[in-house]
Design a protein around this motif. Structure first.
Motif, PDB file in Angstrom:
ATOM      1  N   PRO A 171      -4.578  -6.963   4.982  1.00 41.11           N
ATOM      2  CA  PRO A 171      -3.205  -6.474   4.773  1.00 41.11           C
ATOM      3  C   PRO A 171      -2.452  -6.432   6.096  1.00 41.11           C
ATOM      4  CG  PRO A 171      -4.768  -4.654   4.667  1.00 41.11           C
ATOM      5  CD  PRO A 171      -5.586  -5.916   4.705  1.00 41.11           C
ATOM      6  N   PHE A 172      -1.143  -6.570   6.015  1.00 39.68           N
ATOM      7  CA  PHE A 172      -0.309  -6.457   7.207  1.00 39.68           C
ATOM      8  C   PHE A 172      -0.378  -5.029   7.744  1.00 39.68           C
ATOM      9  CE2 PHE A 172       3.777  -5.032   8.920  1.00 39.68           C
ATOM     10  CZ  PHE A 172       3.897  -5.883  10.003  1.00 39.68           C
ATOM     11  N   PRO A 213       1.973  -5.477  -1.516  1.00 38.68           N
ATOM     12  CA  PRO A 213       1.785  -5.277  -2.965  1.00 38.68           C
ATOM     13  C   PRO A 213       2.549  -4.099  -3.543  1.00 38.68           C
ATOM     14  CG  PRO A 213      -0.201  -4.641  -1.754  1.00 38.68           C
ATOM     15  CD  PRO A 213       0.693  -5.359  -0.774  1.00 38.68           C
ATOM     16  N   GLY A 214       2.882  -3.077  -2.731  1.00 42.04           N
ATOM     17  CA  GLY A 214       3.594  -1.921  -3.246  1.00 42.04           C
ATOM     18  C   GLY A 214       5.093  -1.977  -3.045  1.00 42.04           C
ATOM     19  N   ILE A 256     -11.272   7.123   4.741  1.00 40.97           N
ATOM     20  CA  ILE A 256     -10.417   7.956   3.886  1.00 40.97           C
ATOM     21  C   ILE A 256      -9.410   7.002   3.248  1.00 40.97           C
ATOM     22  CG2 ILE A 256      -8.983  10.020   3.743  1.00 40.97           C
ATOM     23  CD1 ILE A 256     -10.043  10.862   6.463  1.00 40.97           C
ATOM     24  N   PRO A 257      -9.781   6.319   2.174  1.00 37.63           N
ATOM     25  CA  PRO A 257      -8.892   5.294   1.622  1.00 37.63           C
ATOM     26  C   PRO A 257      -7.658   5.887   0.953  1.00 37.63           C
ATOM     27  CG  PRO A 257     -10.808   5.605   0.208  1.00 37.63           C
ATOM     28  CD  PRO A 257     -11.043   6.441   1.430  1.00 37.63           C
ATOM     29  N   PHE A 258      -6.490   5.426   1.362  1.00 38.19           N
ATOM     30  CA  PHE A 258      -5.238   5.705   0.668  1.00 38.19           C
ATOM     31  C   PHE A 258      -4.813   4.391   0.016  1.00 38.19           C
ATOM     32  CE2 PHE A 258      -2.817   9.728   2.032  1.00 38.19           C
ATOM     33  CZ  PHE A 258      -3.994  10.475   2.073  1.00 38.19           C
ATOM     34  N   LEU A 259      -4.703   4.388  -1.315  1.00 34.39           N
ATOM     35  CA  LEU A 259      -4.427   3.171  -2.062  1.00 34.39           C
ATOM     36  C   LEU A 259      -3.006   3.216  -2.620  1.00 34.39           C
ATOM     37  CD1 LEU A 259      -7.830   2.810  -3.963  1.00 34.39           C
ATOM     38  CD2 LEU A 259      -7.213   2.023  -1.664  1.00 34.39           C
ATOM     39  N   ASN A 264      -2.616  -0.604   0.888  1.00 36.08           N
ATOM     40  CA  ASN A 264      -3.786   0.229   1.146  1.00 36.08           C
ATOM     41  C   ASN A 264      -3.991   0.384   2.653  1.00 36.08           C
ATOM     42  OD1 ASN A 264      -4.132   0.017  -1.623  1.00 36.08           O
ATOM     43  ND2 ASN A 264      -5.710  -1.549  -1.473  1.00 36.08           N
ATOM     44  N   PHE A 265      -4.512   1.534   3.062  1.00 33.63           N
ATOM     45  CA  PHE A 265      -4.884   1.704   4.466  1.00 33.63           C
ATOM     46  C   PHE A 265      -5.908   2.826   4.591  1.00 33.63           C
ATOM     47  CE2 PHE A 265      -0.916   4.117   3.846  1.00 33.63           C
ATOM     48  CZ  PHE A 265      -1.297   5.386   4.235  1.00 33.63           C
TER      49      PHE A 265
END
Length: 571
Positions: free
Chosen positions: A204-205, A307-308, A368-371, A395-396
């Protein structure tokens, strides 16, 4: 969405006629609307222009750096909404037209008598300066060319001008007014300052994405790399462009109408500023290379989509605009930049696969995934963070740490991820005060960040709660200082005969102004407020007759600290 090209005859004040070949989704009426001003159309802001946290939603007509020009209804219809704000559009009129479109006029100085009367009646009815209310179609019908107001500088305007919009009445999308024939003289082709290559490599960017800048040169709308060479990359890549427009009427830097990227003569990305939804406008922070904008002020428009990102500007997407280089061919690319008048600039360049440029990286393990497509939470004993679905563009791996208490604070500094990752919608944070906060002052606690921004805050089960629009460093302070009132032209027992207004300056040290309320002889009176100048005033009317009167005003901040001003005066 289909890609249409059509020609609109465009008659300019110079009597030159030219045509407009641009991407649109539908035909728009060309002779239905008149101009909102009787001035030669010169704009300081174009539709879709890149602004801080939003795209510009209309056209800003210049008014010779003056206020007070008549503003006309652009077509028959009825006034469907009236709004008065101390910020935003300031004084604004909304007109609904029978052809399915609405027009909006902002930053007005004043309204015509009929509108003024209705607004003032409503303000006195609810005892509030700021109002925003709908009207029925029978209340204020208007005819094309009728004066509805005079141009001004109210609200968040940075100088006298008229902000004008045309909206789809049903969807509330704002639409480029020049598509309706409300054109501005323009023979100037868009400018291209350079491009960026982003090596995404199936990642992801992020702020750490490897990027390269390439200068361009050109004249007459034809650009090439400088020096002109084949670009080398490997795997998945994306491109970004720095571009802007001007027109023949002024030297202001404006936004372009469309950006198209072609790969081997096939379009793989288009962004078109034909129309957009207001609740998507903050997604400009996903459209741009946001880390570059925050760190350097550069507005690089990415030609690949996260994507978001909910924006509906994008057409003809292939692989979300990214390119995959694994073969041995040299691939030809072309940017086509078009303004709303149909002036076009082209940038030609080439790219090829170079296996030696492979980046040996692994997909990160998200501790700690934030989707982006769900709600996300982080909690410990001193802080809670809740990000509802729709807050994130991608995601990050969420990060959090603490720093020591700043002087005068009542919590540690909470480092909530990084400011270089943008938010689409607000995130709720809850900070627990430390033991040094007197419980009696809990309701005075306010969340602030280290950049000087104050967050509207409330008490929630032992925590101080607020909603933030950006990640960053946050902590708690206490606001016990009441707002300041400075009288400009009134004092106790002053003779006010011949004076038309009572004027004040008001300010607050931390949490901000919440409300103000004034009375004359115990009856509520209208105080008008300009937030950008912090000026508050009451204009005398026939409610205040000749004689002796008592004026009283209270100003309250967001933490309910109050200041009262009282003075007798003679009218």
């Amino acid at each position: 969405m289909l890609r249409y090209f059509f020609v609109i005859p465009l008659l300019l004040c110079s009597n030159f006629v030219f045509s407009q070949n641009i991407i649109v989704s539908q035909n728009y009426p060309q002779d239905y609307f008149r101009a909102p001003l009787d001035l030669t159309p010169i704009i300081s802001g174009s539709f879709g222009e890149l602004r801080s946290n939003h795209f510009h939603s209309g056209m800003d007509y210049k008014t010779n750096q003056k206020e007070g020009y008549p503003v006309y209804a652009v077509a028959d219809g009825f006034i469907s909404r009236l709004r008065v704000q101390s910020v935003g559009f300031g004084n604004a009129v909304y007109i609904t037209h029978p052809n399915g479109f609405s027009s909006v006029y902002g930053h007005l100085q004043r309204f015509n008598d009929r509108i003024s009367q209705i607004i003032k009646m409503y303000q006195y009815r609810i005892e509030s300066f700021e109002v925003d209310f709908p009207l029925l179609f029978i209340e204020i019908p208007v005819k094309k060319g009728e004066i509805i107001a005079w141009s001004g500088n109210s609200g968040s305007s940075g100088g006298p001008h008229l902000h004008f919009e045309i909206r789809d009445t049903q969807t509330e999308e704002t639409i480029n007014p020049q598509l309706f024939g409300l054109t501005v003289a323009d023979r100037i082709k868009p400018f291209i300052n350079g491009i960026y290559l982003y090596r995404l490599d199936d990642q992801p960017f992020t702020k750490n994405t490897y990027q390269q800048f390439f200068q361009v040169s050109g004249t007459g709308g034809e650009y090439k790399l400088s020096p002109n060479k084949v670009l080398n990359a490997y795997g998945e890549v994306g491109f970004g462009i720095v571009t802007f427009d001007k027109n023949s009427a002024s030297d202001n830097v404006l936004g372009v109408y469309s950006i198209e990227l072609f790969l081997d003569e096939k379009v793989i990305y288009s962004s078109v500023w034909e129309r957009f939804f207001f609740d998507h406008s903050r997604s400009i922070n996903s459209h741009l290379d946001y880390p570059a904008y925050i760190t350097s002020g550069k507005r690089i428009q990415k030609s690949f989509i996260e994507p978001g990102n909910p924006l509906t500007l994008y057409k003809n997407l292939q692989n979300s605009g990214s390119i995959h280089l694994y073969d041995t061919e040299i691939h030809k690319l072309k940017y086509v930049i078009t303004d709303v008048a149909g002036n076009t600039s082209n940038l030609y360049f080439s790219v090829k696969n170079d296996p030696l440029l492979v980046i040996a990286t692994k997909k990160p393990v998200l501790n700690i995934p934030f989707l982006f497509n769900r709600e996300n939470n982080f909690n410990n004993t001193n802080i809670k963070i809740h990000a509802p679905a729709g807050c994130l563009y991608r995601n990050f791996d969420f990060t959090y740490s603490i720093l020591p208490n700043p002087a005068g604070s009542y919590s540690k500094i909470h480092q909530i991820h990084t400011r270089l990752v943008p938010l689409n919608n607000p995130v709720d944070i809850f900070i627990k005060p430390d033991s040094t906060l007197n419980p009696e002052l809990t309701d005075k606690a306010v969340i602030v960040n280290t950049r000087g921004t104050t967050v509207i805050s409330s008490v929630d089960d032992g925590f101080i709660k607020g909603s933030i629009r950006e990640f960053g460093n946050y902590y708690l302070k206490v606001d016990t200082v009441a707002p300041r009132i400075s009288a400009v032209n009134i004092r106790d027992k002053k003779m006010m005969k011949g004076i038309s207004k009572i004027i004040f300056n008001i300010s607050d040290n931390l949490s901000g102004i919440r409300s103000f309320r004034a009375t004359i002889d115990n009856h509520w009176v209208l105080m008008e407020y300009d937030a950008k100048t912090a000026r508050l005033w009451h204009t005398f009317d026939d409610r205040t007759v000749a004689g002796t009167h008592q004026f009283e005003m209270e100003v309250v901040d967001m933490k309910m600290n109050r200041t009262t001003f009282k003075a007798g005066f003679i009218k």
